[in-house]
Write an enzyme that holds these catalytic residues in place. Structure first.
Site, mmCIF file in Angstrom:
data_model
loop_
_atom_site.group_PDB
_atom_site.id
_atom_site.type_symbol
_atom_site.label_atom_id
_atom_site.label_comp_id
_atom_site.label_asym_id
_atom_site.label_seq_id
_atom_site.Cartn_x
_atom_site.Cartn_y
_atom_site.Cartn_z
ATOM 1 N N LYS A 194 0.891 -1.273 -0.059
ATOM 2 C CA LYS A 194 -0.074 0.034 -0.097
ATOM 3 C C LYS A 194 0.808 1.196 -0.062
ATOM 4 O O LYS A 194 0.592 2.166 -0.638
ATOM 5 C CB LYS A 194 -0.948 0.025 1.222
ATOM 6 C CG LYS A 194 -1.915 -1.162 1.169
ATOM 7 C CD LYS A 194 -2.918 -1.277 2.247
ATOM 8 C CE LYS A 194 -3.862 -2.200 2.146
ATOM 9 N NZ LYS A 194 -4.614 -2.966 3.376
ATOM 10 N N GLN A 252 -4.335 -1.578 9.727
ATOM 11 C CA GLN A 252 -4.099 -3.114 9.197
ATOM 12 C C GLN A 252 -4.891 -3.823 10.054
ATOM 13 O O GLN A 252 -4.802 -4.067 11.160
ATOM 14 C CB GLN A 252 -2.835 -3.342 8.647
ATOM 15 C CG GLN A 252 -2.670 -4.752 7.921
ATOM 16 C CD GLN A 252 -3.436 -4.733 6.569
ATOM 17 O OE1 GLN A 252 -3.430 -3.568 5.873
ATOM 18 N NE2 GLN A 252 -3.687 -5.683 5.976
ATOM 19 N N ASP A 267 -10.541 3.026 4.763
ATOM 20 C CA ASP A 267 -10.930 1.777 4.835
ATOM 21 C C ASP A 267 -12.476 1.449 4.884
ATOM 22 O O ASP A 267 -12.859 0.430 4.623
ATOM 23 C CB ASP A 267 -10.281 0.887 5.987
ATOM 24 C CG ASP A 267 -9.128 0.114 5.528
ATOM 25 O OD1 ASP A 267 -9.302 -0.322 4.275
ATOM 26 O OD2 ASP A 267 -8.362 -0.135 6.357
HETATM 27 N N1 GUN Z 1 -6.701 -6.772 6.063
HETATM 28 C C1 GUN Z 1 -7.245 -7.363 5.114
HETATM 29 N N2 GUN Z 1 -7.988 -6.634 4.131
HETATM 30 C C2 GUN Z 1 -7.781 -5.463 4.694
HETATM 31 C C3 GUN Z 1 -8.114 -4.111 4.215
HETATM 32 O O1 GUN Z 1 -8.751 -3.875 3.222
HETATM 33 N N3 GUN Z 1 -8.032 -3.139 5.155
HETATM 34 C C4 GUN Z 1 -7.512 -3.343 6.298
HETATM 35 N N4 GUN Z 1 -7.419 -2.330 7.115
HETATM 36 N N5 GUN Z 1 -7.089 -4.516 6.841
HETATM 37 C C5 GUN Z 1 -7.272 -5.653 6.001
#
Ligand code: GUN
Length: 294
Positions: free
Chosen positions: A54, A98, A121
């Site tokens: 990311k 995350q 998110d």
């Molecule tokens: N863990 C798995 N997919 C995601 C996501 O799209 N965002 C976040 N923050 N954690 C994740």
């Protein structure tokens, strides 16, 4: 029938290009670069890989990223206090914590601490609640579900009246995808581990979204001829012929289902790249929302 490939990598590339152009135009107009803060708690290897991809994607489109790492032993107060400080930081437009968090932490309280204007998110209970309600709109749509819908739109611009089946009911993918499909006026069935006669339910689907995390679970004879199949799964299966000793497969038995479906997403190169593209788009949007407040 041999399915056409819904190429997430190529579609994501177009989105990233659009974001990069919009960021460049902002900077040329004297506006600040969008900024994304990532919060990684603990040392889950998959999460480390996701967060660094990311951050790399941000750099490629001109979005600043601010990486924060906390040890697996971090307390609830330490994580929430970091989030609160990021809420106050004007360089930060989006905050991504995350998931999953270490099990001693209360995920909902951490997500609730994120300012909804920075919730790129889309997991804040307020954003998810608005997603679930008629006549209300969330500020941000969760990235993987948004990526699934964006891909579907490439081949099925109108989902109205179609039977959509979602396999899996996770907070991150299954449930928000189902809500988005309802908003698009599809008739939606959510399947899970207790669903009776899963193959016959899945066979009703004009649109199938598989997000259960079980390698190659959906077989060719589960799929209605001509269905559009979006595979969200990313599963490792042992493969001694590969240098790393494993290969990645989806929740769908690709070779079988590709004989039956009209469109199918590959794994890798389907939904995965779209998640990151949608995060970049959400971060740009968060910066635009912040412009209006200055
Ligand atoms: N863990 C798995 N997919 C995601 C996501 O799209 N965002 C976040 N923050 N954690 C994740």
């Amino acid at each position: 029938m041999t399915a056409q490939i819904l190429d997430g990598k190529a579609v994501a590339e177009q989105v990233r290009k659009q974001v990069a152009e919009a960021v460049a135009a902002r900077v040329a107009a004297g506006k600040p670069r969008p900024g994304l803060a990532t919060v990684l708690v603990g040392d889950n290897p998959a999460s480390q890989v996701y967060v660094s991809s990311k951050q790399k994607a941000c750099a490629e489109v001109g979005i600043e990223s601010f990486g924060h790492k906390l040890p697996a032993t971090a307390t609830q107060e330490e994580v929430e206090s970091l989030v609160r400080s990021l809420n106050e930081d004007p360089r930060v437009n989006g905050i991504l914590v995350q998931l999953p968090l270490p099990s001693h932490l209360i995920e909902e309280d951490v997500l609730k601490a994120i300012s909804i204007e920075k919730d790129v998110d889309g997991f804040h209970p307020m954003n998810i609640g608005r997603l679930a309600q008629k006549g209300r709109d969330p500020l941000f749509i969760p990235c993987t579900p948004a990526g699934v819908m964006y891909l579907l739109e490439q081949t099925l611009p109108k989902l109205e009246g179609l039977n959509a089946v979602v396999l899996g009911r996770s907070n991150i993918v299954g449930m928000p995808v189902a809500l988005l499909l309802v908003r698009a006026n599809a008739t939606v069935t959510i399947c899970h581990s207790r669903t009776k006669d899963l193959p016959s339910v899945v066979r009703q689907a004009d649109v199938l979204v598989a997000a259960v995390g079980k390698a190659e679970m959906v077989r060719g004879d589960w799929v209605k001829p001509g269905a559009v199949v979006v595979d969200v799964g990313i599963n490792r299966v042992d493969d001694p012929s590969k240098p790393r000793g494993y290969r990645l497969v989806g929740d769908v038995a690709y070779d079988e289902v590709a004989q039956v479906a009209s469109w199918i997403t590959p794994v890798p190169g389907g939904v995965g790249p779209m998640t990151i593209a949608m995060l970049l788009q959400n971060t740009l949007r968060a910066a635009e929302l912040a412009d209006g407040k200055m």
